[in-house]
Write an enzyme that holds these catalytic residues in place. Structure first.
Site, PDB file in Angstrom:
ATOM      1  N   CYS A  13       0.270  -1.478   0.023  1.00  0.00           N
ATOM      2  CA  CYS A  13       0.270  -0.519  -0.326  1.00  0.00           C
ATOM      3  C   CYS A  13       1.021   1.573   0.213  1.00  0.00           C
ATOM      4  O   CYS A  13       0.158   2.611  -0.847  1.00  0.00           O
ATOM      5  CB  CYS A  13      -0.722  -0.159   1.376  1.00  0.00           C
ATOM      6  SG  CYS A  13      -2.251  -1.073   1.264  1.00  0.00           S
ATOM      7  N   HIS A  43      -1.045   6.689   1.816  1.00  0.00           N
ATOM      8  CA  HIS A  43      -1.743   5.524   2.917  1.00  0.00           C
ATOM      9  C   HIS A  43      -2.122   6.435   3.937  1.00  0.00           C
ATOM     10  O   HIS A  43      -1.983   6.916   4.642  1.00  0.00           O
ATOM     11  CB  HIS A  43      -0.128   4.542   2.743  1.00  0.00           C
ATOM     12  CG  HIS A  43      -0.466   3.417   4.001  1.00  0.00           C
ATOM     13  ND1 HIS A  43      -0.900   2.508   3.610  1.00  0.00           N
ATOM     14  CD2 HIS A  43      -0.167   3.200   5.121  1.00  0.00           C
ATOM     15  CE1 HIS A  43      -1.410   1.847   4.878  1.00  0.00           C
ATOM     16  NE2 HIS A  43      -0.008   2.028   5.433  1.00  0.00           N
TER      17      HIS A  43
END
Length: 464
Positions: free
Chosen positions: A69, A123
């Site tokens: 991610c 993120h």
């Protein structure tokens, strides 16, 4: 004098007029592989994304730069490859590693766009938010990150999974509507922002969906789309993993390892597909809202994901691999006036390309640091090629001790682990699209292997 006055009045009127540059709606899912019906997935139900693909260009060979991610999002939003950002884990901070980096939304804000974020774009850690890597300079408005909303009591599931004390990957179907979970709530917030925004400015609105990231939680009506008996398990040769190097099959993400029963596998795939349909529904709401407000004809819409996800392929149930299922991402771009709208493109694309593409489509300058290429030529002529290869890097293993780098060309995927010291892979996508047979040690393919490894060494120096 009268002509001069008329000229000044005309100039003043143009300066006061609303900025007519195209708007941008960036839609980003989390852990979404190409499991959409417009990508040929036989079981997925994604009518709204299918409709978006009919309006724009679907990229069938688009790839992330790091299947994790924070590294993927840091690369995409900065326009820099992971070996430049040095973001290789969720704890790494882009702004520490690259001080003063100009991110995509920050650039649009500097260029006079109204910018807003609803949900996860940079993120954001789940569930605490302590890992937030958002760019505070990027947004006029951004939703505060909060924990996943407490799930309402689950209904009686129509799926019986014999699990003992475990059910494998966590999933849950819940009663009620879409907005009780964050993706529905963030969609509603984005729609509200659109109504209240400064209409004299073009907008850059980014909406980030948490699903289908684990746990696979969605309203029950989306689970109901998928009778459990209809779920098929991925097929593979019995010896599929025998020729895969250790780093490519070792180091499952903690907590994601599936137990082995077919019931658990079907339940997990069903829950994943339900979450994908839930995300699809939110895309439909946003597209309908754009149309209702008369904004659709002057808005560039991009839909993508940070990376893919394995649903049992090569016995994997997670991301972070350098196989096709993990490195490939869905990418659909609908831009007004593009000649290729309504078509698919098999040309190679990278998430890095989104930054320069959006600049190109809106007429704002592309910063000199950006490493991607504009996809606008492909949007006009889908057969156009702008890349000879797409590149992905990864860290694998129980302690993330293995470093991988991979190149995907139109025909080949070549992957090295620790510059080849811990394994090499070569797959022929013309004859082996599922990457079942590793040809790296076949003398017949020594020349192409050498060529691709040379490109990897030139384009992706080790991350330090």
């Amino acid at each position: 004098m009268k002509r001069l006055l008329a000229l000044l009045l005309c100039l003043g009127s143009s300066l006061c007029a609303a900025d007519s540059r195209p708007n941008v709606l960036l839609l980003m899912a989390d852990d979404l592989a190409s499991t959409l019906s417009c990508y040929g997935h036989s079981e997925a139900q994604t009518p709204h994304l299918d409709d978006l693909a009919k309006k724009g260009v679907l990229f069938s060979r688009a790839y992330c730069q790091f299947p994790h991610c924070n590294p993927s999002r840091a690369s995409m939003m900065s326009g820099l490859r992971p070996n430049k950002t040095r973001v290789t884990d969720n704890a790494d901070v882009l702004y520490d590693n690259v001080p003063g980096v100009l991110t995509l939304p920050h650039h649009f804000r500097q260029q006079g766009y109204a910018t807003a974020r609803s949900g996860k774009i940079f993120h954001l850690g789940i569930p605490t938010g302590l890992e937030s890597k958002d760019d505070p300079e990027a947004w006029d408005f951004g939703t505060p990150f909060e924990d996943e909303r407490p799930y309402p009591p689950s209904r009686e599931s129509i799926v019986t999974v014999k699990t003992g004390k475990k059910k494998g990957i966590g999933w849950q179907e819940i009663p009620g509507g879409d907005d009780q979970l964050v993706d529905g709530a963030h969609t509603a917030i984005a729609m509200d922002w659109l109504k209240k925004r400064d209409a004299d400015k073009p907008f850059f609105l980014a909406v980030g969906f948490h699903r289908p990231h684990t746990p696979f939680v969605a309203p029950a009506k989306y689970f109901d789309l998928f009778p459990v008996d209809s779920i098929t398990l991925p097929e593979a040769p019995a010896n599929d993993v025998d020729d895969i190097p250790l780093p490519a099959r070792n180091g499952s993400v903690p907590g994601y390892t599936m137990t082995a029963t077919p019931e658990q596998r079907r339940a997990a795939i069903r829950a994943y597909l339900a979450c994908v349909s839930y995300v699809d529904a939110q895309v439909g709401r946003l597209m309908a809202d754009l149309k209702a407000q008369g904004l659709l004809e002057n808005t560039v819409v991009v839909f993508t994901s940070d990376h893919g996800w394995h649903l049992g392929e090569h016995e994997l149930w997670h991301k972070r691999s350098l196989f096709e299922e993990s490195a490939a991402v869905p990418l659909i771009i609908s831009a007004p006036g593009m000649k290729g709208n309504g078509q698919s493109s098999g040309s190679l694309a990278e998430l890095l390309d989104i930054y320069p593409t959006l600049c190109d489509l809106t007429g704002i300058p592309i910063p000199s640091h950006v490493q991607g290429k504009s996809l606008k030529p492909i949007l006009n002529t889908p057969s156009t090629a702008i890349h000879e290869g797409a590149f992905t890097q990864a860290r694998r293993g129980p302690e993330a001790e293995f470093w991988g780098r991979s190149i995907r060309t139109l025909r080949w995927r070549c992957t090295e682990w620790d510059e080849g010291r811990n394994g090499i892979e070569l797959y022929d996508h013309d004859n082996d699209p599922r990457e079942y047979t590793n040809l790296a040690h076949d003398p017949q393919h020594a020349a192409i292997l050498k060529e691709l490894r040379t490109v990897l060494e030139e384009k992706l120096p080790p991350i330090k």
